[in-house]
Scaffold this active site. Structure first.
Site, PDB file in Angstrom:
ATOM      1  N   TYR A 162       0.869  -1.479   0.023  1.00 50.59           N
ATOM      2  CA  TYR A 162      -0.193  -0.022  -0.144  1.00 50.59           C
ATOM      3  C   TYR A 162       0.941   1.197  -0.022  1.00 50.59           C
ATOM      4  O   TYR A 162       1.544   1.499   1.005  1.00 50.59           O
ATOM      5  CB  TYR A 162      -0.938   0.023   1.094  1.00 50.59           C
ATOM      6  CG  TYR A 162      -1.595  -1.161   1.293  1.00 50.59           C
ATOM      7  CD1 TYR A 162      -2.271  -1.818   0.147  1.00 50.59           C
ATOM      8  CD2 TYR A 162      -2.362  -1.361   2.641  1.00 50.59           C
ATOM      9  CE1 TYR A 162      -3.142  -2.972   0.074  1.00 50.59           C
ATOM     10  CE2 TYR A 162      -3.164  -2.816   2.555  1.00 50.59           C
ATOM     11  CZ  TYR A 162      -3.613  -3.362   1.494  1.00 50.59           C
ATOM     12  OH  TYR A 162      -4.273  -4.702   1.461  1.00 50.59           O
ATOM     13  N   HIS A 187       0.289 -11.997   0.683  1.00 49.05           N
ATOM     14  CA  HIS A 187      -0.677 -11.203   0.202  1.00 49.05           C
ATOM     15  C   HIS A 187      -0.888 -11.367  -1.440  1.00 49.05           C
ATOM     16  O   HIS A 187      -0.098 -11.571  -2.295  1.00 49.05           O
ATOM     17  CB  HIS A 187       0.097  -9.791   0.071  1.00 49.05           C
ATOM     18  CG  HIS A 187      -0.804  -8.493  -0.021  1.00 49.05           C
ATOM     19  ND1 HIS A 187      -0.385  -7.296   0.003  1.00 49.05           N
ATOM     20  CD2 HIS A 187      -2.124  -8.317  -0.283  1.00 49.05           C
ATOM     21  CE1 HIS A 187      -1.445  -6.419  -0.325  1.00 49.05           C
ATOM     22  NE2 HIS A 187      -2.363  -7.251  -0.688  1.00 49.05           N
TER      23      HIS A 187
HETATM   24  P1  NAD Z   1     -13.343  -0.326   1.158  1.00 50.02           P
HETATM   25  O1  NAD Z   1     -14.662  -0.923   0.781  1.00 50.02           O
HETATM   26  O2  NAD Z   1     -13.165  -0.296   2.743  1.00 50.02           O
HETATM   27  O3  NAD Z   1     -13.517   1.242   0.563  1.00 50.02           O
HETATM   28  C1  NAD Z   1     -12.595   2.360   0.825  1.00 50.02           C
HETATM   29  C2  NAD Z   1     -13.203   3.524   0.383  1.00 50.02           C
HETATM   30  O4  NAD Z   1     -14.382   4.019   0.996  1.00 50.02           O
HETATM   31  C3  NAD Z   1     -12.083   4.739   0.449  1.00 50.02           C
HETATM   32  O5  NAD Z   1     -12.177   5.721  -0.532  1.00 50.02           O
HETATM   33  C4  NAD Z   1     -12.653   5.186   1.853  1.00 50.02           C
HETATM   34  O6  NAD Z   1     -12.411   6.626   1.875  1.00 50.02           O
HETATM   35  C5  NAD Z   1     -14.154   5.296   1.466  1.00 50.02           C
HETATM   36  N1  NAD Z   1     -15.180   5.156   2.726  1.00 50.02           N
HETATM   37  C6  NAD Z   1     -14.715   4.530   3.973  1.00 50.02           C
HETATM   38  N2  NAD Z   1     -15.623   4.532   4.864  1.00 50.02           N
HETATM   39  C7  NAD Z   1     -16.680   5.574   4.254  1.00 50.02           C
HETATM   40  C8  NAD Z   1     -17.704   6.048   4.770  1.00 50.02           C
HETATM   41  N3  NAD Z   1     -18.298   5.884   5.778  1.00 50.02           N
HETATM   42  N4  NAD Z   1     -18.571   7.128   3.786  1.00 50.02           N
HETATM   43  C9  NAD Z   1     -18.088   7.355   2.676  1.00 50.02           C
HETATM   44  N5  NAD Z   1     -16.827   6.771   2.056  1.00 50.02           N
HETATM   45  C10 NAD Z   1     -15.882   5.771   2.954  1.00 50.02           C
HETATM   46  O7  NAD Z   1     -12.025  -0.680   0.400  1.00 50.02           O
HETATM   47  P2  NAD Z   1     -10.518  -0.837   0.873  1.00 50.02           P
HETATM   48  O8  NAD Z   1     -10.104   0.395   1.747  1.00 50.02           O
HETATM   49  O9  NAD Z   1      -9.779  -1.184  -0.345  1.00 50.02           O
HETATM   50  O10 NAD Z   1     -10.705  -2.245   1.883  1.00 50.02           O
HETATM   51  C11 NAD Z   1     -10.579  -2.054   3.131  1.00 50.02           C
HETATM   52  C12 NAD Z   1      -9.314  -2.423   3.774  1.00 50.02           C
HETATM   53  O11 NAD Z   1      -9.144  -3.991   3.474  1.00 50.02           O
HETATM   54  C13 NAD Z   1      -7.970  -2.070   3.144  1.00 50.02           C
HETATM   55  O12 NAD Z   1      -7.560  -0.698   3.618  1.00 50.02           O
HETATM   56  C14 NAD Z   1      -6.989  -3.072   3.329  1.00 50.02           C
HETATM   57  O13 NAD Z   1      -6.396  -2.717   4.721  1.00 50.02           O
HETATM   58  C15 NAD Z   1      -7.754  -4.499   3.241  1.00 50.02           C
HETATM   59  N6  NAD Z   1      -7.785  -4.822   1.686  1.00 50.02           N
HETATM   60  C16 NAD Z   1      -6.848  -6.129   1.745  1.00 50.02           C
HETATM   61  C17 NAD Z   1      -6.822  -6.874   0.573  1.00 50.02           C
HETATM   62  C18 NAD Z   1      -5.842  -8.004   0.453  1.00 50.02           C
HETATM   63  O14 NAD Z   1      -5.515  -8.415   1.488  1.00 50.02           O
HETATM   64  N7  NAD Z   1      -5.818  -8.525  -0.648  1.00 50.02           N
HETATM   65  C19 NAD Z   1      -7.541  -6.224  -0.482  1.00 50.02           C
HETATM   66  C20 NAD Z   1      -8.420  -5.136  -0.364  1.00 50.02           C
HETATM   67  C21 NAD Z   1      -8.421  -4.650   1.003  1.00 50.02           C
END
Ligand code: NAD
Length: 310
Positions: free
Chosen positions: A56, A119
């Protein structure tokens, strides 16, 4: 806050987990003072699980999270990853994941990780992940550098196949269980339940599809999925609720998932997401959402090596 045990591990995690991908400017440039305040407010509100990766922001998210956690380390369950180092840079060799663990410990300013996961394993050779990567993670666990180990990815079939061949403690999948999709239940849950593997569900907002701001440029979804996401956002707005609130609550209601990781980079978003703990979804609204989503339900994009997809 509510807490759940992570599978058969000794770890208890908050049901809302702090996704730290946005700290790497993955969803746009962040204000570091604000993200630090968001991390502290999340901890003060009872969020314990923090998830990050060297990928990230190409180490930026880990470095920023490490700074923010100075003085707070003992209050959190700290999860990071190894094996993915860029959009197309993967190395699941024992040497690489062992070095990556050391580098993460430095950036996160700690001497022990609570969770270390390989990952996006669908980009690696499954035999190597089973025979080399996971044993290397176990050695790090034996050395006391890591408490529990696991695998992450988009491909459910690949995660399930690896989990049947090797012993892992936990798994993260993303964009496979939320208002837009639910195939995690059919493909990953059976093996997780059978083996007591902890499941962490990431991306309840489908990486932005279910937000007012929509998706970032790199988002891999089809235009059709995005258009339906927009309709869900508008429908929720017309019913006087925010789509992210409904979407996060929907994920929190899953009975097996230990924690739902939502990406947050501001105190405002931490507060908005904490509201999900006291919110319940109007069943009629849920039926309407499911009707809207039906044409694209369970549609997903490809990820990883051809033989690992699905
Ligand atoms: P998400 O579905 O959580 O969406 C994140 C987006 O939504 C960001 O733009 C954020 O600003 C926005 N957001 C969050 N809360 C909100 C709200 N209440 N109102 C409006 N907008 C809002 O997607 P993500 O961040 O990709 O996934 C969450 C976490 O999961 C990542 O940060 C990461 O730590 C993990 N992740 C891991 C993998 C993996 O291991 N392969 C893949 C994807 C995500």
């Amino acid at each position: 806050m509510e807490y759940r045990q992570l599978g058969a591990t000794e770890l208890q995690v908050s049901t809302i987990g702090f996704g730290a991908a946005p700290l790497g400017d993955v969803y746009g440039k962040v204000d570091v003072a604000e993200t630090t305040a968001a991390v502290h407010e999340a901890i003060d509100s009872g969020i314990t699980l923090f998830d990050v990766s060297p990928y990230y922001g190409l180490t930026l998210a880990e470095s920023r999270l490490g700074e923010a956690l100075v003085g707070y380390r003992d209050k959190v369950v700290l999860a990071t990853k190894c094996g993915r180092y860029g959009a197309s840079e993967f190395d699941f060799s024992a040497a690489s994941v062992t070095k990556s663990c050391e580098d993460s410990l430095q950036r996160l300013k700690t001497d022990r990780l609570d969770i270390l996961q390989a990952h996006d394993v669908e980009f690696g050779d499954a035999d190597q992940v089973v025979n080399e990567t996971i044993p290397a993670l176990r050695r790090l666990q034996e050395q006391g550098k890591v408490r529990v180990i696991g695998i992450t990815g988009l491909s459910l079939k690949n995660l399930a196949a690896i989990a049947r061949r090797a012993h892992v403690d936990c798994m993260i999948t993303y964009c496979r269980y939320n208002l837009m999709i639910s195939d995690m239940d059919d493909v990953l849950l059976p093996v997780a339940e059978e083996r007591g593997i902890g499941v962490i569900n990431a991306s309840p907002l489908h990486m932005g599809v279910l937000t007012e701001d929509g998706v970032p440029e790199w988002h891999p979804s089809s235009l059709e999925i995005r258009a339906v996401g927009r309709q869900v956002v508008e429908l929720c707005k017309a019913r006087g609720v925010s789509a992210p609130l409904v979407a996060l609550r929907y994920c929190l209601d899953h009975s097996y998932v230990s924690s739902t990781l939502v990406g947050m980079a501001s105190r405002e978003l931490v507060r908005a997401n904490l509201k999900a703990l006291e919110f319940s979804i109007d069943p009629e609204l849920l039926v309407e959402i499911q009707r809207l989503v039906a044409p694209v339900h369970n549609q997903i994009w490809d990820s990883g090596l051809a033989e690992n997809r699905g």
